[in-house]
Design an enzyme around this catalytic site. Structure first.
Site, PDB file in Angstrom:
ATOM      1  N   GLU A 271      41.600  37.254  41.973  1.00  0.00           N
ATOM      2  CA  GLU A 271      42.823  37.299  41.166  1.00  0.00           C
ATOM      3  C   GLU A 271      43.258  35.874  40.825  1.00  0.00           C
ATOM      4  O   GLU A 271      43.208  34.981  41.665  1.00  0.00           O
ATOM      5  CB  GLU A 271      43.925  38.003  41.964  1.00  0.00           C
ATOM      6  CG  GLU A 271      45.258  38.107  41.221  1.00  0.00           C
ATOM      7  CD  GLU A 271      46.350  38.739  42.075  1.00  0.00           C
ATOM      8  OE1 GLU A 271      47.307  39.276  41.489  1.00  0.00           O
ATOM      9  OE2 GLU A 271      46.263  38.680  43.327  1.00  0.00           O
ATOM     10  N   LYS A 346      47.264  45.188  36.456  1.00  0.00           N
ATOM     11  CA  LYS A 346      47.902  45.348  37.760  1.00  0.00           C
ATOM     12  C   LYS A 346      49.137  46.224  37.574  1.00  0.00           C
ATOM     13  O   LYS A 346      49.946  45.990  36.667  1.00  0.00           O
ATOM     14  CB  LYS A 346      48.294  43.976  38.322  1.00  0.00           C
ATOM     15  CG  LYS A 346      48.788  44.000  39.768  1.00  0.00           C
ATOM     16  CD  LYS A 346      48.990  42.582  40.290  1.00  0.00           C
ATOM     17  CE  LYS A 346      49.340  42.575  41.763  1.00  0.00           C
ATOM     18  NZ  LYS A 346      49.467  41.186  42.293  1.00  0.00           N
ATOM     19  N   CYS A 380      44.857  43.231  43.940  1.00  0.00           N
ATOM     20  CA  CYS A 380      45.634  42.779  45.097  1.00  0.00           C
ATOM     21  C   CYS A 380      46.629  43.830  45.616  1.00  0.00           C
ATOM     22  O   CYS A 380      46.223  44.804  46.263  1.00  0.00           O
ATOM     23  CB  CYS A 380      46.350  41.483  44.727  1.00  0.00           C
ATOM     24  SG  CYS A 380      46.953  40.543  46.176  1.00  0.00           S
TER      25      CYS A 380
END
Length: 513
Positions: A271, A346, A380
């Site tokens: 990321e 995300k 993440c």
């Protein structure tokens, strides 16, 4: 010699083999005892026909030269017969005239054990031999019509379906059905008038099936066949000051070249691996700096797509900021080696990302088809929400990739522990990778902590600690690992526990709105 010869427990010499013509007297003796309430033994003519038409499918166990258990089978094109067939029709009245060497299903016509040998689990050995035969002949499944000889005791109070359900719940025991269920067969339907004269079953039977998970369709593409072993590479990326996009791309290409040199199928970057580019902008305003960095995202995506083509490797381009129509998002790109590409945003934004940068979450979640399997990407924080991988698992997810960025060990461990849980509960592989080092002059990205890893389900076919590979913490390096997709298939059918199959969908579900 009487029918019930005395058996000494310490002189057995069991041999599994195919039946022969001269075994008929043994077969006749056993079936005369076992099938007193049905049709009795196979005739000599039926027995000869079975061996002539499909000798490989007629299996027995002998003890000191005497046959004590046997199983008869034939191959059928199951589409021709369907689920409502009758026993004497599908077996050609016991002569196996219906045997079709080009069929797709092994049909279990009979299996029996000498009553004097019950308790030695000989039936299980015969079923295992049938399964091996099914796999070796590349047949789709084994199908059997199972008697339910205990049903006559309950027919006044239970329907056949209720009786079968009680046996499945272990509330009742049926000498035939309980055994078949214990050997990995599942119920397809209830059959009526399956075997006329079977009074113990009230002429009902249960159609059962065992699926060969190793079955391969004919006429495979030999050049571009589906992979069973996938080689994945993960880059544990060193954050270092970089003056330009060219400097960043030089480092990217170095890793793509190195990992592709090992004939890897895919490479994962972390990321915000392009974070060093933010150093070119005003650090007094992190939100403004990250929006300026987003101007490099499309050129970087295009260049990584070029690298995927040039090095013949699929690239998961970590994640980068995207700023469009006044909305800042965090996006990961899947750059396929065939020239196509996809994006995954995300979805969950951390309080820090919102406060410093004003990031917003995306609204779509997808499983992506690749030339090595079905994959998902969760950036993440997203892996800490178990609903997302579960939705992906329901769409066939095999490998989940998690690019992350964490600054402390406790933040890293949140990602790691959740990734490990996702691998177990969704019966998939999970690959994670982050950044190491530091960027002292870049606000909100100054520290990094990472230990890239590849996690597996936790069962006998996988590493004992469910970790296929892991990097040295906080050291720039690559991690390369082979993942066997066939082990996932076996786990989902035959695992010690089966998390996906055993969900109580009658009580709860996870749905995408």
């Amino acid at each position: 010699m009487t029918d019930s010869a005395e058996i000494s427990e310490d002189v057995h010499h069991l041999v599994l083999r195919n039946l022969r013509l001269d075994d008929y007297e043994h077969i006749h003796r056993i079936t005369r005892r076992v099938y007193q309430d049905v049709d009795g033994p196979w005739s000599r003519e039926q027995y000869k026909a079975q061996l002539k038409r499909f000798p490989e499918g007629q299996i027995c166990i002998e003890d000191n030269g005497r046959v004590v258990a046997a199983a008869m089978s034939l191959i059928v094109d199951y589409r021709r017969w369907g689920d409502r067939h009758k026993y004497w029709d599908i077996t050609g009245k016991g002569f196996f005239t219906t045997h079709d060497a080009k069929g797709d299903t092994l049909y279990g016509a009979d299996i029996f054990v000498d009553p004097d040998y019950r308790g030695l689990r000989l039936g299980r050995r015969l079923y295992d031999a049938r399964k091996a035969l099914c796999e070796n002949l590349n047949l789709r499944a084994i199908v059997v019509g199972g008697r339910i000889p205990g049903y006559h005791e309950y027919q006044d109070e239970l329907t056949p379906r209720q009786y079968v359900e009680q046996v499945q719940l272990h509330e009742l025991n049926d000498t035939v059905l309980t055994f078949q269920l214990a050997n990995g067969f599942h119920v397809r339907r209830i059959l009526r008038n399956y075997l006329p004269g079977d009074e113990a079953s009230s002429e009902y039977a249960v159609l059962l099936e065992w699926i060969n998970i190793n079955y391969e369709e004919e006429e495979e593409n030999l050049i571009d066949a589906a992979k069973t072993v996938v080689r994945v590479g993960a880059v544990q990326w060193q954050m270092r000051p970089m003056a330009s996009v060219d400097d960043l791309l030089q480092q990217v290409e170095y890793f793509v070249d190195a990992v592709s040199g090992y004939q890897s199928d895919v490479i994962l970057f972390p990321e915000f691996f392009n974070g060093p580019l933010m150093g070119q902008f005003n650090q007094d305003n992190p939100a403004e700096a990250v929006r300026h960095m987003a101007e490099f995202t499309e050129p970087l995506r295009a260049e990584m797509q070029r690298l995927a083509l040039a090095y013949n490797i699929n690239i998961i381009a970590g994640s980068m900021p995207e700023y469009e129509d006044g909305v800042l998002r965090n996006v990961s790109y899947l750059c396929r080696r065939d020239g196509s590409w996809e994006r995954q945003y995300k979805l969950h934004i951390t309080p820090d990302e919102s406060a410093y940068w004003g990031l917003q979450g995306g609204n779509e979640l997808r499983v992506f088809d690749t030339d090595f399997g079905k994959v998902g990407i969760l950036i993440c924080y997203d892996v800490e929400f178990p609903e997302l991988p579960r939705i992906l698992a329901d769409q066939g997810l095999q490998i989940l990739f998690v690019p992350f960025w964490t600054d402390t060990k406790n933040a890293y461990l949140r990602v790691r522990r959740c990734a490990q849980a996702r691998a177990i509960e969704n019966e998939c592989y999970v690959v994670i990778s982050g950044s190491v080092g530091n960027l002292p002059r870049i606000e909100n990205m100054d520290m990094q902590y990472s230990q890239a890893a590849v996690f597996t389900p936790s069962d006998f076919a996988f590493p004992h600690d469910a970790v296929a590979a892991e990097a040295t913490p906080n050291t720039e390096m690559t991690l390369i690992c082979d993942l066997d997709l066939e082990n996932l298939k076996k786990l989902r059918r035959q695992g010690s526990v089966r998390n996906l199959r055993d969900r109580r969908l009658d009580l709860y579900s996870v749905k995408w709105k």
